[in-house]
Design a protein around this motif. Structure first.
Motif, PDB file in Angstrom:
ATOM      1  N   VAL A 256      11.158  35.712 -12.713  1.00 33.07           N
ATOM      2  CA  VAL A 256      10.789  35.905 -14.118  1.00 33.07           C
ATOM      3  C   VAL A 256      10.789  37.394 -14.731  1.00 33.07           C
ATOM      4  N   ALA A 257      10.380  38.347 -13.878  1.00 27.18           N
ATOM      5  CA  ALA A 257      10.034  39.493 -14.466  1.00 27.18           C
ATOM      6  C   ALA A 257      11.508  40.297 -14.655  1.00 27.18           C
ATOM      7  N   GLN A 258      12.420  39.966 -13.862  1.00 23.93           N
ATOM      8  CA  GLN A 258      13.694  40.176 -14.202  1.00 23.93           C
ATOM      9  C   GLN A 258      14.346  39.620 -15.354  1.00 23.93           C
ATOM     10  N   LEU A 259      14.026  38.279 -15.531  1.00 26.26           N
ATOM     11  CA  LEU A 259      14.399  37.771 -16.870  1.00 26.26           C
ATOM     12  C   LEU A 259      13.937  38.334 -18.194  1.00 26.26           C
ATOM     13  N   ALA A 260      12.729  38.655 -18.008  1.00 25.29           N
ATOM     14  CA  ALA A 260      11.901  39.104 -19.052  1.00 25.29           C
ATOM     15  C   ALA A 260      12.363  40.577 -19.413  1.00 25.29           C
ATOM     16  N   ALA A 261      12.794  41.340 -18.476  1.00 26.42           N
ATOM     17  CA  ALA A 261      13.118  42.978 -18.599  1.00 26.42           C
ATOM     18  C   ALA A 261      14.362  42.632 -19.494  1.00 26.42           C
ATOM     19  N   ALA A 262      15.354  41.578 -18.918  1.00 23.18           N
ATOM     20  CA  ALA A 262      16.612  41.632 -19.572  1.00 23.18           C
ATOM     21  C   ALA A 262      16.548  41.160 -20.828  1.00 23.18           C
ATOM     22  N   ARG A 263      15.731  40.359 -21.001  1.00 24.00           N
ATOM     23  CA  ARG A 263      15.621  39.793 -22.598  1.00 24.00           C
ATOM     24  C   ARG A 263      14.986  40.892 -23.531  1.00 24.00           C
ATOM     25  N   ASP A 264      14.353  41.774 -23.041  1.00 21.66           N
ATOM     26  CA  ASP A 264      13.742  42.945 -23.614  1.00 21.66           C
ATOM     27  C   ASP A 264      14.734  43.942 -23.990  1.00 21.66           C
TER      28      ASP A 264
ATOM     29  N   ARG B  81       1.129  30.266  -3.167  1.00 19.07           N
ATOM     30  CA  ARG B  81       0.148  29.933  -4.107  1.00 19.07           C
ATOM     31  C   ARG B  81      -0.808  31.340  -4.195  1.00 19.07           C
ATOM     32  N   GLU B  82      -1.164  31.942  -2.958  1.00 17.83           N
ATOM     33  CA  GLU B  82      -1.649  33.194  -2.905  1.00 17.83           C
ATOM     34  C   GLU B  82      -1.162  34.278  -3.629  1.00 17.83           C
ATOM     35  N   GLU B  83       0.354  34.256  -3.753  1.00 18.59           N
ATOM     36  CA  GLU B  83       0.922  35.341  -4.253  1.00 18.59           C
ATOM     37  C   GLU B  83       1.006  35.297  -5.975  1.00 18.59           C
ATOM     38  N   GLY B  84       0.712  33.893  -6.326  1.00 13.40           N
ATOM     39  CA  GLY B  84       0.430  33.711  -7.703  1.00 13.40           C
ATOM     40  C   GLY B  84       1.851  33.267  -8.380  1.00 13.40           C
ATOM     41  N   HIS B  85       2.712  32.718  -7.657  1.00 14.44           N
ATOM     42  CA  HIS B  85       4.089  32.527  -8.532  1.00 14.44           C
ATOM     43  C   HIS B  85       3.732  31.167  -9.290  1.00 14.44           C
ATOM     44  N   GLN B  86       2.956  30.344  -8.921  1.00 17.61           N
ATOM     45  CA  GLN B  86       2.782  29.161 -10.012  1.00 17.61           C
ATOM     46  C   GLN B  86       2.246  29.655 -11.388  1.00 17.61           C
ATOM     47  N   ASP B  87       1.208  30.538 -11.180  1.00 15.58           N
ATOM     48  CA  ASP B  87       0.619  30.911 -12.538  1.00 15.58           C
ATOM     49  C   ASP B  87       1.521  31.884 -13.204  1.00 15.58           C
ATOM     50  N   ALA B  88       2.485  32.391 -12.468  1.00 16.65           N
ATOM     51  CA  ALA B  88       3.504  33.282 -13.328  1.00 16.65           C
ATOM     52  C   ALA B  88       4.521  32.203 -13.954  1.00 16.65           C
ATOM     53  N   MET B  89       4.588  31.160 -13.412  1.00 18.58           N
ATOM     54  CA  MET B  89       5.560  30.236 -14.114  1.00 18.58           C
ATOM     55  C   MET B  89       5.001  29.522 -15.230  1.00 18.58           C
ATOM     56  N   TRP B  90       3.647  29.238 -15.268  1.00 19.95           N
ATOM     57  CA  TRP B  90       2.807  28.949 -16.448  1.00 19.95           C
ATOM     58  C   TRP B  90       3.049  29.926 -17.598  1.00 19.95           C
ATOM     59  N   GLN B  91       2.654  31.226 -17.127  1.00 19.10           N
ATOM     60  CA  GLN B  91       2.679  32.223 -18.228  1.00 19.10           C
ATOM     61  C   GLN B  91       4.041  32.381 -18.958  1.00 19.10           C
ATOM     62  N   GLY B  92       5.014  32.455 -17.889  1.00 14.63           N
ATOM     63  CA  GLY B  92       6.299  32.460 -18.530  1.00 14.63           C
ATOM     64  C   GLY B  92       6.775  31.492 -19.560  1.00 14.63           C
TER      65      GLY B  92
ATOM     66  N   ARG C   2       4.314  30.068 -21.384  1.00 14.92           N
ATOM     67  CA  ARG C   2       3.587  30.417 -22.609  1.00 14.92           C
ATOM     68  C   ARG C   2       4.429  31.550 -23.304  1.00 14.92           C
ATOM     69  N   THR C   3       4.779  32.524 -22.618  1.00 10.78           N
ATOM     70  CA  THR C   3       5.289  33.681 -23.411  1.00 10.78           C
ATOM     71  C   THR C   3       6.785  33.784 -23.770  1.00 10.78           C
ATOM     72  N   ASN C   4       7.393  32.573 -23.451  1.00 10.60           N
ATOM     73  CA  ASN C   4       8.784  32.439 -23.592  1.00 10.60           C
ATOM     74  C   ASN C   4       9.791  33.153 -22.670  1.00 10.60           C
TER      75      ASN C   4
ATOM     76  N   ARG D 224       4.557  23.328 -27.978  1.00  8.93           N
ATOM     77  CA  ARG D 224       5.218  23.882 -26.968  1.00  8.93           C
ATOM     78  C   ARG D 224       5.773  22.717 -25.762  1.00  8.93           C
ATOM     79  N   TRP D 225       4.918  21.806 -25.570  1.00  5.36           N
ATOM     80  CA  TRP D 225       5.146  20.803 -24.870  1.00  5.36           C
ATOM     81  C   TRP D 225       6.420  20.062 -25.228  1.00  5.36           C
ATOM     82  N   VAL D 226       6.389  19.755 -26.552  1.00  4.71           N
ATOM     83  CA  VAL D 226       7.787  19.104 -27.028  1.00  4.71           C
ATOM     84  C   VAL D 226       8.828  19.946 -26.914  1.00  4.71           C
ATOM     85  N   GLU D 227       8.587  21.398 -27.319  1.00  2.66           N
ATOM     86  CA  GLU D 227       9.696  22.401 -27.158  1.00  2.66           C
ATOM     87  C   GLU D 227      10.484  22.500 -25.911  1.00  2.66           C
ATOM     88  N   LEU D 228       9.806  22.364 -24.977  1.00  2.00           N
ATOM     89  CA  LEU D 228      10.067  22.766 -23.376  1.00  2.00           C
ATOM     90  C   LEU D 228      10.665  21.590 -22.997  1.00  2.00           C
TER      91      LEU D 228
END
Ligand code: URP
Ligand code: ZN
Ligand code: ZN
Length: 473
Positions: free
Chosen positions: A254-262, A303-314, A316-318, A373-377
């Protein structure tokens, strides 16, 4: 066909919500009206052919699952949902369009692969369907054949940096396909994992006696996903090809995608319900051979590494724009079981096509995403991304009347013998209790599901010729 009035509900779109009645005539939405409106002096509740009472409920555009694999030959077997059973299950869950993947392998003709997919799907689908094209063997012939895809209504195709010997493309092949896609305006969908390195790691683990399903997730480490995602982005950069990375599960990807989009790149990402909810520790690491139920690629993450939370965050932040299922079901009996004693032989895939709307709605319930956002996604962005918007993805005059009445006060218990219409002998979502319920589903004005009963039929679904992605200029 006659008219249908959906009355009393809250119509939700990607941009807002409003109390409104929806009038359907034949296959199309003809009006979205203030509640209780009359038309040419007629009280619509008495003049409409049918009235659906949506009081207290959400009225949303039908779901579009842009990543499914019905009856896909894979891993020495075939995905267990046919177009018939899989699209019926999708309808039960409020999905009214799927985009499946036609397959071309090395040495085969793209045209033949596409024709085979039309043969499988034609006359069998309960809901409308389109195709992406898998190019599993990039050569001069498949590159040439890409030129005909748009005429066939296919504006996106998928490459694999994983699965050597099956669908794998090396960097030179990826580069050439992307150059062609950039010329044609096709969207490149990428399975971004470093397949050759994964295969070495997997063999080493196997030779150490680490044969359980859990090691599927260890071999397919997040570094393998991050590295391939980065490489895909760089190859897309150099070819000016737009890129859509499928089934993203690692936070580093996700971080790679975000950096490319930025950096202003046309790079998009999709995740799937399994990467929002399930984990390496709990599911892949389940005792004995149980973990095989959740063997898919990319794999479930820690889950300990936080990937699921990062997906939700991604979401949310598009940084991630869509949620598809990557529906690729296999039964435990005779299919997943092929990998007992060797995780490498477990067919890769999870079945979720029935549950995507419900599962993602839990993000609304828990405050991770908004209703809009639910409808959008789940509907609007898939329609825009894959050239269906206007006909699909929106409730507005002129759009297909693909509509779901969703009851936020309803409840859905997922599991075998409860809500399960997919052709699988287990549910990857067994025991999930959902706040919310898909009450009524219309596909082009026809009621497919209502009051817990199914009214659809194989053959109602039509092939959708798709246009260019709206996200590209
Ligand atoms: O495990 C998965 N994802 N199976 C389906 C094929 C693919 O890579 O999408
Ligand atoms: Zn894939
Ligand atoms: Zn897939």
């Amino acid at each position: 066909m006659s008219t249908t009035l959906i009355t009393g509900g809250t119509v939700v779109s990607s941009t807002g919500r409003t109390e409104a009645d929806v009038l359907v005539d034949g296959e199309k939405v003809v009006a979205v009206l203030a509640p209780g409106s009359t038309l040419l002096g007629h009280d619509l509740t008495t003049s409409a052919g049918a009235v659906i009472d949506a009081t207290g409920k959400y009225v949303i555009p039908g779901g579009i699952d842009a990543h499914t694999h019905m009856q896909m030959p894979f891993g020495g077997t075939e995905a267990s949902d046919t177009f018939e059973s899989g699209t019926r299950a999708a309808a039960w869950g409020g999905t009214t369009t799927i985009i499946d993947f036609a397959i071309q392998r090395y040495g085969e003709r793209v045209e033949d692969g596409l024709a085979a997919w039309h043969d499988k799907a034609g006359g069998n689908c309960a809901i409308d369907y389109g195709f992406h094209q898998i190019i599993g063997g990039v050569d001069e012939f498949s590159l040439k054949a890409m030129e005909t895809l748009l005429d066939e209504g296919i504006s996106s195709y998928k490459l694999f940096m994983a699965y050597p010997g099956v669908f794998y493309s090396d960097d030179a092949q990826v580069l050439q396909a992307m150059q062609k896609a950039a010329d044609l305006g096709l969207l490149t969908m990428m399975h971004a994992e470093n397949g050759p390195a994964i295969d070495v790691l997997a063999e080493q683990l196997y030779n150490q006696g680490k044969t359980d399903p859990y090691y599927h997730g260890i071999a397919r480490a997040w570094q393998m996903e991050e590295e391939a995602t980065h490489r895909a982005i760089m190859l897309a950069d150099v070819t000016s090809a737009p890129l859509y990375v499928v089934h993203v599960s690692a936070k580093q990807a996700v971080a790679q995608l975000a950096a490319a989009r930025d950096r202003g790149r046309n790079v998009f990402g999709e995740t799937c319900p399994q990467y929002l909810y399930l984990s390496l520790e709990e599911q892949l690491g389940a005792p004995g051979f149980e973990g095989a139920k959740w063997v898919c690629s990319t794999p479930l993450r820690s889950r300990e590494e936080g990937h699921q939370d990062a997906m939700w965050q991604g979401l949310r932040t598009n940084d991630l724009q869509m949620v598809s299922t990557d529906h690729c079901p296999f039964c435990m009996k005779d299919q997943k079981e092929m990998g007992k004693g060797d995780f490498r032989a477990i067919p890769n895939g999870i079945g979720s096509v029935e549950h995507r709307l419900d599962l993602l709605y839990q993000g609304v319930v828990t405050g991770q995403i908004t209703l809009e956002r639910w409808v959008e996604l789940t509907s609007t962005t898939p329609a825009r991304m894959f050239g269906l918007y206007g006909t699909k993805g929106v409730i507005a005059p002129g759009a297909d009347a693909d509509i779901v009445v969703y009851d936020p006060k309803g409840h859905t218990s997922i599991g075998l013998g409860k809500t399960h219409h997919m052709n699988m002998d287990y549910s990857a979502w067994e025991g999930f209790e959902i706040d919310g319920h898909v009450d009524t589903v219309l596909s082009r004005g026809r009621v497919l599901v209502d009051g817990g009963e199914y009214h659809g039929s194989a053959g109602h679904g039509r092939y959708l010729k798709r246009g260019l992605s709206q996200y590209l200029v």
